[in-house]
Design an enzyme around this catalytic site. Sequence first.
Site, PDB file in Angstrom:
ATOM      1  N   LEU A   1       0.828  -1.201   0.000  1.00  0.00           N
ATOM      2  CA  LEU A   1       0.000   0.000   0.000  1.00  0.00           C
ATOM      3  C   LEU A   1       0.868   1.259   0.000  1.00  0.00           C
ATOM      4  CD1 LEU A   1      -2.865  -0.924   2.486  1.00  0.00           C
ATOM      5  CD2 LEU A   1      -2.535  -1.537   0.100  1.00  0.00           C
TER       6      LEU A   1
ATOM      7  N   GLY B   1       1.051  -5.456   1.122  1.00  0.00           N
ATOM      8  CA  GLY B   1      -0.011  -5.506   0.113  1.00  0.00           C
ATOM      9  C   GLY B   1       0.442  -6.187  -1.175  1.00  0.00           C
TER      10      GLY B   1
ATOM     11  N   ASN C   1       4.681  -7.829   6.276  1.00  0.00           N
ATOM     12  CA  ASN C   1       5.588  -7.221   7.256  1.00  0.00           C
ATOM     13  C   ASN C   1       4.941  -6.095   8.054  1.00  0.00           C
ATOM     14  OD1 ASN C   1       5.370  -5.552   4.998  1.00  0.00           O
ATOM     15  ND2 ASN C   1       7.360  -4.613   5.353  1.00  0.00           N
ATOM     16  N   GLU C   2       3.606  -6.051   8.080  1.00  0.00           N
ATOM     17  CA  GLU C   2       2.902  -4.931   8.697  1.00  0.00           C
ATOM     18  C   GLU C   2       3.409  -4.568  10.090  1.00  0.00           C
ATOM     19  OE1 GLU C   2       1.586  -6.994   6.651  1.00  0.00           O
ATOM     20  OE2 GLU C   2       0.211  -5.925   5.341  1.00  0.00           O
TER      21      GLU C   2
HETATM   22  C1  LIG Z   1      -6.696  -4.824  16.829  1.00  0.00           C
HETATM   23  C2  LIG Z   1      -6.940  -3.768  15.856  1.00  0.00           C
HETATM   24  C3  LIG Z   1      -6.681  -4.233  14.468  1.00  0.00           C
HETATM   25  C4  LIG Z   1      -7.244  -3.266  13.531  1.00  0.00           C
HETATM   26  C5  LIG Z   1      -6.764  -3.553  12.165  1.00  0.00           C
HETATM   27  C6  LIG Z   1      -7.528  -2.759  11.227  1.00  0.00           C
HETATM   28  C7  LIG Z   1      -7.049  -2.374  10.114  1.00  0.00           C
HETATM   29  C8  LIG Z   1      -5.647  -2.593   9.666  1.00  0.00           C
HETATM   30  C9  LIG Z   1      -4.852  -1.368   9.706  1.00  0.00           C
HETATM   31  C10 LIG Z   1      -3.832  -1.154   8.911  1.00  0.00           C
HETATM   32  C11 LIG Z   1      -3.345  -2.117   7.905  1.00  0.00           C
HETATM   33  C12 LIG Z   1      -2.757  -1.408   6.740  1.00  0.00           C
HETATM   34  C13 LIG Z   1      -2.099  -2.369   5.822  1.00  0.00           C
HETATM   35  C14 LIG Z   1      -1.028  -2.046   5.132  1.00  0.00           C
HETATM   36  C15 LIG Z   1      -0.365  -2.981   4.215  1.00  0.00           C
HETATM   37  C16 LIG Z   1       0.760  -2.366   3.435  1.00  0.00           C
HETATM   38  O1  LIG Z   1       0.940  -2.716   2.299  1.00  0.00           O
HETATM   39  S1  LIG Z   1       1.716  -1.166   4.179  1.00  0.00           S
HETATM   40  C17 LIG Z   1       3.085  -0.921   3.089  1.00  0.00           C
HETATM   41  C18 LIG Z   1       4.204  -1.790   3.515  1.00  0.00           C
HETATM   42  N1  LIG Z   1       5.292  -1.714   2.560  1.00  0.00           N
HETATM   43  C19 LIG Z   1       6.542  -1.744   2.916  1.00  0.00           C
HETATM   44  O2  LIG Z   1       6.887  -1.842   4.071  1.00  0.00           O
HETATM   45  C20 LIG Z   1       7.552  -1.631   1.820  1.00  0.00           C
HETATM   46  C21 LIG Z   1       8.430  -0.454   2.011  1.00  0.00           C
HETATM   47  N2  LIG Z   1       9.389  -0.322   0.899  1.00  0.00           N
HETATM   48  C22 LIG Z   1      10.503  -1.053   0.838  1.00  0.00           C
HETATM   49  O3  LIG Z   1      10.812  -1.871   1.664  1.00  0.00           O
HETATM   50  C23 LIG Z   1      11.374  -0.786  -0.347  1.00  0.00           C
HETATM   51  O4  LIG Z   1      10.970   0.408  -0.949  1.00  0.00           O
HETATM   52  C24 LIG Z   1      11.343  -1.900  -1.411  1.00  0.00           C
HETATM   53  C25 LIG Z   1       9.933  -2.255  -1.820  1.00  0.00           C
HETATM   54  C26 LIG Z   1      12.060  -3.137  -0.883  1.00  0.00           C
HETATM   55  C27 LIG Z   1      12.087  -1.409  -2.682  1.00  0.00           C
HETATM   56  O5  LIG Z   1      13.367  -0.993  -2.332  1.00  0.00           O
HETATM   57  P1  LIG Z   1      14.181  -0.023  -3.307  1.00  0.00           P
HETATM   58  O6  LIG Z   1      15.536   0.097  -2.708  1.00  0.00           O
HETATM   59  O7  LIG Z   1      14.085  -0.497  -4.699  1.00  0.00           O
HETATM   60  O8  LIG Z   1      13.378   1.339  -3.279  1.00  0.00           O
HETATM   61  P2  LIG Z   1      13.429   2.477  -2.163  1.00  0.00           P
HETATM   62  O9  LIG Z   1      13.300   1.879  -0.816  1.00  0.00           O
HETATM   63  O10 LIG Z   1      14.586   3.359  -2.406  1.00  0.00           O
HETATM   64  O11 LIG Z   1      12.087   3.270  -2.458  1.00  0.00           O
HETATM   65  C28 LIG Z   1      11.964   4.142  -3.571  1.00  0.00           C
HETATM   66  C29 LIG Z   1      10.996   5.230  -3.199  1.00  0.00           C
HETATM   67  O12 LIG Z   1       9.712   4.648  -2.942  1.00  0.00           O
HETATM   68  C30 LIG Z   1       9.248   5.016  -1.651  1.00  0.00           C
HETATM   69  N3  LIG Z   1       8.439   3.913  -1.125  1.00  0.00           N
HETATM   70  C31 LIG Z   1       8.804   2.653  -0.960  1.00  0.00           C
HETATM   71  N4  LIG Z   1       7.772   1.908  -0.536  1.00  0.00           N
HETATM   72  C32 LIG Z   1       6.722   2.736  -0.414  1.00  0.00           C
HETATM   73  C33 LIG Z   1       5.369   2.572  -0.020  1.00  0.00           C
HETATM   74  N5  LIG Z   1       4.858   1.365   0.321  1.00  0.00           N
HETATM   75  N6  LIG Z   1       4.578   3.641  -0.015  1.00  0.00           N
HETATM   76  C34 LIG Z   1       5.047   4.850  -0.360  1.00  0.00           C
HETATM   77  N7  LIG Z   1       6.325   5.089  -0.756  1.00  0.00           N
HETATM   78  C35 LIG Z   1       7.154   4.031  -0.781  1.00  0.00           C
HETATM   79  C36 LIG Z   1      10.532   5.267  -0.879  1.00  0.00           C
HETATM   80  O13 LIG Z   1      10.276   6.071   0.234  1.00  0.00           O
HETATM   81  C37 LIG Z   1      11.379   5.951  -1.903  1.00  0.00           C
HETATM   82  O14 LIG Z   1      10.911   7.274  -2.023  1.00  0.00           O
HETATM   83  P3  LIG Z   1      11.916   8.492  -2.310  1.00  0.00           P
HETATM   84  O15 LIG Z   1      12.792   8.606  -1.107  1.00  0.00           O
HETATM   85  O16 LIG Z   1      11.013   9.665  -2.480  1.00  0.00           O
HETATM   86  O17 LIG Z   1      12.692   8.107  -3.522  1.00  0.00           O
END
Ligand SMILES: CCCCC/C=C\C/C=C\CC/C=C/CC(=O)SCCNC(=O)CCNC(=O)[C@H](O)C(C)(C)COP(=O)(O)OP(=O)(O)OC[C@H]1O[C@@H](n2cnc3c(N)ncnc32)[C@H](O)[C@@H]1OP(=O)(O)O
Length: 338
Positions: free
Chosen positions: A143, A188, A211-212
Amino acid sequence: MSMASKSMLNAQALARSRLSYRCYNHLSKIHVGLGSTPYSTKNSKVTASHQAHSLLSPCKLLSQQKATARKFSQRSLGQDNLLDVSVDSSSGVATLKMQKPPVNSFSLEFLTSLCINLDKLHSDGCRGLVIGSSLPKIFSAGLEITEMYQPDEARLREFWRTLQEFWIKLYGSQMITIAAITGHSPAGGCLVSMCCDHRVMADGKLTIGLNETLLGIVAPRWFSDTLINTVGHREAERALQLGKLYSPQEAVAVGLVDQVVPLESVAATVESTMAQWLKIPSHARHLSKLQLRQPTLDRLLHTRQEDIDNFVSFITKESIQKSLGMYLAALKQRSKAK
Ligand SMILES: CCCCC/C=C\C/C=C\CC/C=C/CC(=O)SCCNC(=O)CCNC(=O)[C@H](O)C(C)(C)COP(=O)(O)OP(=O)(O)OC[C@H]1O[C@@H](n2cnc3c(N)ncnc32)[C@H](O)[C@@H]1OP(=O)(O)O
């Protein structure tokens, strides 16, 4: 950006929005259709009239999605070609490649486009769907975190509803779905691949998993249900708490992915797997899938509004916002340091 100014920008975008769904649909490079309908394939050319036909043809959309597209289309205008979709005419297999740099993160617009395209492929009678990525080393980073950080509440609700919609469509899809995981697939991204019937992952320094907890957030019940259905209860219990990101070899060992092959063999492996699946009578195959997946689907289908409310109330908590802010800052820092 402060919450107040983000809200103002969203309000302005809503007020300005005059764009129709048809304009919105131009965002995706899709020209599909089967039988007598023209479509773009690797094997066939697309003429201007074909393109006009496919862009103008009505899609089956839920009214919610139409409203979403109208409401928020303004913001997405700057992003072209979020998806690259093609259909192989002889097999009826579609390939949908995510191409939203830098990391294929699921924003509201991206999710809406994915829903629209799934509907279209389904209504055009596609039998199979391969989901992959055009970005090297990235399947999807999950996400879009900025959707959840300092959010506008109306948009946040729409974002979550659209994610639910996408999951429901993909998890229960009539099509044979195969994920071609050629890059990182956290959170996601992992969820989307787990919705598929088969997962082929490239070997190498890649990770996949829910990995949330590493972000200080909790995967909702339908994410964890999907993981349990994929790897079993005990493995899911550990993985969810630890926020485990698996290497390809670890992932295949626990059944999170079905095959790990060298990057250059992913496409051929996906193709031969699809050919095998296509031999099974479609109706029997889909009903078998639903027998196993319907209870999980129903669980969300019966509680969608409650799930949105829980998500919004959870994610907007001050402590959770703080965790998300820190995680985002760390990501940016790491990216800058490269
Ligand atoms: C008891 C009560 C319970 C209640 C529960 C109710 C509801 C649940 C509540 C919440 C759940 C919400 C669920 C969320 C699920 C998700 O998907 S959260 C997203 C998790 N994603 C990550 O952790 C991935 C993070 N990113 C990375 O690890 C790396 O970027 C990568 C994918 C491994 C790629 O690495 P790479 O080296 O190629 O790239 P960069 O790290 O340099 O990234 C480039 C650029 O992109 C930005 N960025 C990366 N990931 C995201 C992202 N997910 N969203 C937004 N932006 C992202 C990063 O910051 C860099 O940006 P720049 O600095 O501007 O270049």
